[in-house]
Design a protein around this motif. Structure first.
Motif, PDB file in Angstrom:
ATOM      1  N   LEU A   1       0.838  -1.488  -0.088  1.00 22.16           N
ATOM      2  CA  LEU A   1       0.241   0.193  -0.368  1.00 22.16           C
ATOM      3  C   LEU A   1       0.980   1.210  -0.003  1.00 22.16           C
ATOM      4  CD1 LEU A   1      -2.843   1.465   0.291  1.00 22.16           C
ATOM      5  CD2 LEU A   1      -1.980   0.843   2.516  1.00 22.16           C
ATOM      6  N   GLY A   2       0.986   1.967  -1.590  1.00 22.48           N
ATOM      7  CA  GLY A   2       1.622   3.529  -0.587  1.00 22.48           C
ATOM      8  C   GLY A   2       0.605   4.391  -0.202  1.00 22.48           C
ATOM      9  N   THR A   3       1.650   4.438   1.207  1.00 20.46           N
ATOM     10  CA  THR A   3       0.767   5.736   2.247  1.00 20.46           C
ATOM     11  C   THR A   3       0.807   6.999   2.086  1.00 20.46           C
ATOM     12  OG1 THR A   3       2.486   4.950   3.401  1.00 20.46           O
ATOM     13  CG2 THR A   3       0.439   3.262   3.862  1.00 20.46           C
ATOM     14  N   SER A   4       1.958   7.370   1.135  1.00 22.42           N
ATOM     15  CA  SER A   4       2.226   9.017   1.155  1.00 22.42           C
ATOM     16  C   SER A   4       3.101   9.461  -0.847  1.00 22.42           C
ATOM     17  CB  SER A   4       4.500   9.466   2.072  1.00 22.42           C
ATOM     18  OG  SER A   4       4.080  10.042   2.138  1.00 22.42           O
ATOM     19  N   LEU A   5       2.432  10.059  -0.594  1.00 21.23           N
ATOM     20  CA  LEU A   5       2.918  10.670  -1.783  1.00 21.23           C
ATOM     21  C   LEU A   5       3.437  12.232  -1.967  1.00 21.23           C
ATOM     22  CD1 LEU A   5       3.795  10.071  -5.262  1.00 21.23           C
ATOM     23  CD2 LEU A   5       1.535  10.513  -5.621  1.00 21.23           C
TER      24      LEU A   5
ATOM     25  N   HIS B   1       5.876  15.236  -3.307  1.00 21.91           N
ATOM     26  CA  HIS B   1       6.020  16.775  -4.486  1.00 21.91           C
ATOM     27  C   HIS B   1       6.631  17.991  -4.053  1.00 21.91           C
ATOM     28  CE1 HIS B   1       6.539  19.337  -7.879  1.00 21.91           C
ATOM     29  NE2 HIS B   1       6.760  18.629  -8.208  1.00 21.91           N
ATOM     30  N   ARG B   2       7.764  18.003  -3.596  1.00 18.80           N
ATOM     31  CA  ARG B   2       8.705  18.816  -3.305  1.00 18.80           C
ATOM     32  C   ARG B   2       8.289  19.649  -2.206  1.00 18.80           C
ATOM     33  NH1 ARG B   2       8.425  23.056  -7.862  1.00 18.80           N
ATOM     34  NH2 ARG B   2       9.532  21.811  -9.434  1.00 18.80           N
ATOM     35  N   GLY B   3       8.082  17.795  -1.311  1.00 15.19           N
ATOM     36  CA  GLY B   3       7.621  18.278   0.233  1.00 15.19           C
ATOM     37  C   GLY B   3       5.830  17.927   0.364  1.00 15.19           C
ATOM     38  N   GLU B   4       5.131  18.861   0.050  1.00 14.07           N
ATOM     39  CA  GLU B   4       4.174  19.011   0.183  1.00 14.07           C
ATOM     40  C   GLU B   4       3.254  17.294   0.231  1.00 14.07           C
ATOM     41  OE1 GLU B   4       0.059  20.880  -1.404  1.00 14.07           O
ATOM     42  OE2 GLU B   4       2.016  21.737  -2.134  1.00 14.07           O
ATOM     43  N   GLU B   5       3.019  17.075   0.850  1.00 19.27           N
ATOM     44  CA  GLU B   5       2.125  15.228   1.101  1.00 19.27           C
ATOM     45  C   GLU B   5       0.610  15.765   0.136  1.00 19.27           C
ATOM     46  OE1 GLU B   5       1.178  12.049   1.207  1.00 19.27           O
ATOM     47  OE2 GLU B   5       3.039  12.593   2.839  1.00 19.27           O
ATOM     48  N   LEU B   6       0.392  14.875  -1.390  1.00 19.78           N
ATOM     49  CA  LEU B   6      -0.249  14.529  -2.054  1.00 19.78           C
ATOM     50  C   LEU B   6      -1.940  13.778  -2.155  1.00 19.78           C
ATOM     51  CD1 LEU B   6       1.634  15.022  -5.096  1.00 19.78           C
ATOM     52  CD2 LEU B   6       0.724  16.863  -3.712  1.00 19.78           C
ATOM     53  N   LEU B   7      -1.304  12.993  -0.931  1.00 19.47           N
ATOM     54  CA  LEU B   7      -1.984  12.146  -0.300  1.00 19.47           C
ATOM     55  C   LEU B   7      -2.635  12.331   0.625  1.00 19.47           C
ATOM     56  CD1 LEU B   7      -3.233   9.213  -1.892  1.00 19.47           C
ATOM     57  CD2 LEU B   7      -0.947   8.380  -0.156  1.00 19.47           C
ATOM     58  N   ARG B   8      -4.277  11.972   1.270  1.00 20.62           N
ATOM     59  CA  ARG B   8      -5.316  12.061   2.215  1.00 20.62           C
ATOM     60  C   ARG B   8      -5.032  10.640   2.422  1.00 20.62           C
ATOM     61  NH1 ARG B   8      -9.819  10.425   2.837  1.00 20.62           N
ATOM     62  NH2 ARG B   8     -11.009  10.413   4.181  1.00 20.62           N
TER      63      ARG B   8
ATOM     64  N   SER C   1     -10.784   1.449   1.581  1.00 14.74           N
ATOM     65  CA  SER C   1     -10.212   1.906   0.340  1.00 14.74           C
ATOM     66  C   SER C   1      -9.269   3.193   1.217  1.00 14.74           C
ATOM     67  CB  SER C   1     -10.919   2.412  -0.844  1.00 14.74           C
ATOM     68  OG  SER C   1     -10.034   2.483  -1.719  1.00 14.74           O
ATOM     69  N   VAL C   2      -8.426   2.705   0.480  1.00 13.80           N
ATOM     70  CA  VAL C   2      -6.715   3.736   1.382  1.00 13.80           C
ATOM     71  C   VAL C   2      -5.660   4.075   0.743  1.00 13.80           C
ATOM     72  CG1 VAL C   2      -7.752   3.231   3.636  1.00 13.80           C
ATOM     73  CG2 VAL C   2      -6.034   3.096   2.988  1.00 13.80           C
ATOM     74  N   GLY C   3      -4.716   5.135   0.744  1.00 15.98           N
ATOM     75  CA  GLY C   3      -3.609   5.131  -0.213  1.00 15.98           C
ATOM     76  C   GLY C   3      -3.769   5.618  -1.333  1.00 15.98           C
ATOM     77  N   ILE C   4      -2.341   4.414  -1.764  1.00 19.81           N
ATOM     78  CA  ILE C   4      -2.509   3.835  -3.735  1.00 19.81           C
ATOM     79  C   ILE C   4      -2.680   2.489  -3.106  1.00 19.81           C
ATOM     80  CG2 ILE C   4      -1.228   4.197  -5.426  1.00 19.81           C
ATOM     81  CD1 ILE C   4      -0.016   6.768  -3.979  1.00 19.81           C
ATOM     82  N   PRO C   5      -3.564   1.857  -3.104  1.00 22.33           N
ATOM     83  CA  PRO C   5      -3.355  -0.005  -3.316  1.00 22.33           C
ATOM     84  C   PRO C   5      -2.788   0.041  -4.450  1.00 22.33           C
ATOM     85  CG  PRO C   5      -5.681   0.559  -4.090  1.00 22.33           C
ATOM     86  CD  PRO C   5      -4.901   2.250  -3.791  1.00 22.33           C
ATOM     87  N   LEU C   6      -1.877  -1.443  -4.708  1.00 19.35           N
ATOM     88  CA  LEU C   6      -1.492  -2.207  -5.646  1.00 19.35           C
ATOM     89  C   LEU C   6      -2.411  -2.712  -5.797  1.00 19.35           C
ATOM     90  CD1 LEU C   6       0.537  -3.022  -7.587  1.00 19.35           C
ATOM     91  CD2 LEU C   6       1.220  -4.506  -6.161  1.00 19.35           C
ATOM     92  N   ASN C   7      -3.499  -3.126  -7.226  1.00 23.81           N
ATOM     93  CA  ASN C   7      -4.743  -3.888  -7.818  1.00 23.81           C
ATOM     94  C   ASN C   7      -3.621  -5.467  -8.424  1.00 23.81           C
ATOM     95  OD1 ASN C   7      -6.347  -1.514  -6.680  1.00 23.81           O
ATOM     96  ND2 ASN C   7      -6.508  -1.012  -8.751  1.00 23.81           N
ATOM     97  N   TYR C   8      -3.898  -6.054  -7.629  1.00 26.17           N
ATOM     98  CA  TYR C   8      -3.623  -7.238  -7.910  1.00 26.17           C
ATOM     99  C   TYR C   8      -4.494  -8.471  -7.453  1.00 26.17           C
ATOM    100  CZ  TYR C   8      -0.294 -11.395  -7.612  1.00 26.17           C
ATOM    101  OH  TYR C   8      -0.025 -12.702  -8.166  1.00 26.17           O
ATOM    102  N   PRO C   9      -4.872  -9.541  -8.240  1.00 29.06           N
ATOM    103  CA  PRO C   9      -3.782  -9.539  -9.823  1.00 29.06           C
ATOM    104  C   PRO C   9      -4.498  -8.620 -10.966  1.00 29.06           C
ATOM    105  CG  PRO C   9      -4.762 -11.506  -9.076  1.00 29.06           C
ATOM    106  CD  PRO C   9      -5.316 -10.594  -8.067  1.00 29.06           C
ATOM    107  N   TYR C  10      -5.022  -8.071 -10.779  1.00 27.84           N
ATOM    108  CA  TYR C  10      -6.247  -7.054 -12.120  1.00 27.84           C
ATOM    109  C   TYR C  10      -6.169  -5.506 -11.253  1.00 27.84           C
ATOM    110  CZ  TYR C  10     -10.120  -9.518  -9.094  1.00 27.84           C
ATOM    111  OH  TYR C  10     -10.507 -10.204  -8.119  1.00 27.84           O
TER     112      TYR C  10
END
Length: 124
Positions: free
Chosen positions: A32-36, A38-45, A59-68
């Motif tokens: 799971l992606g928990t932070s993104l 750009h130049r120190g500014e958080e883009l992800l809630r 559903s939170v963050g940036i999930p890896l939708n696996y296997p589809y």
């Protein structure tokens, strides 16, 4: 495995960097992606309590939708010439209110084990 997430110790975070972007991923929580940032500014809630989100399947963050990724037209799919049949009632799967299977296995039920990690990549 049951349909509830494995809650153990605090997950290891892997921080990746590319130019002005920094991303943080948690392999023990389905990569799971928990932070993104750009130049120190958080883009992800992101929720304060990841354990609660994992237990409820939120559903939170940036999930890896696996296997589809996205939605499936039916109860299966073909990949690399192999037919895969799915059970929409499985606690491992996510369905929408119409019963359409979507977004791969629930992120909280997947545990990736990194075999190599660097500043620009994680191999699991």
């Amino acid at each position: 495995m049951t349909s509830t997430a494995r809650i153990t110790t605090a997950p290891r975070a892997h921080v990746l960097r590319a130019g002005d972007l920094t991303a943080t991923f948690l392999p023990e929580y389905g990569m799971l992606g928990t932070s993104l940032t750009h130049r120190g500014e958080e883009l992800l809630r992101f929720p304060e309590d990841i354990e609660s989100a994992a237990l409820t399947g939120t559903s939170v963050g940036i999930p890896l939708n696996y296997p589809y990724a996205n939605r499936l037209r039916g109860e299966g799919y073909t990949a690399l010439g192999r037919q895969v049949q799915l059970d929409p009632a499985s606690p491992w799967l996510i369905t929408d209110r119409n019963g359409v299977i979507l977004h791969g296995v629930r992120w909280a039920l997947l545990e990736w084990r990194p075999v190599e990690a660097g500043e620009t990549h994680v191999v699991s």
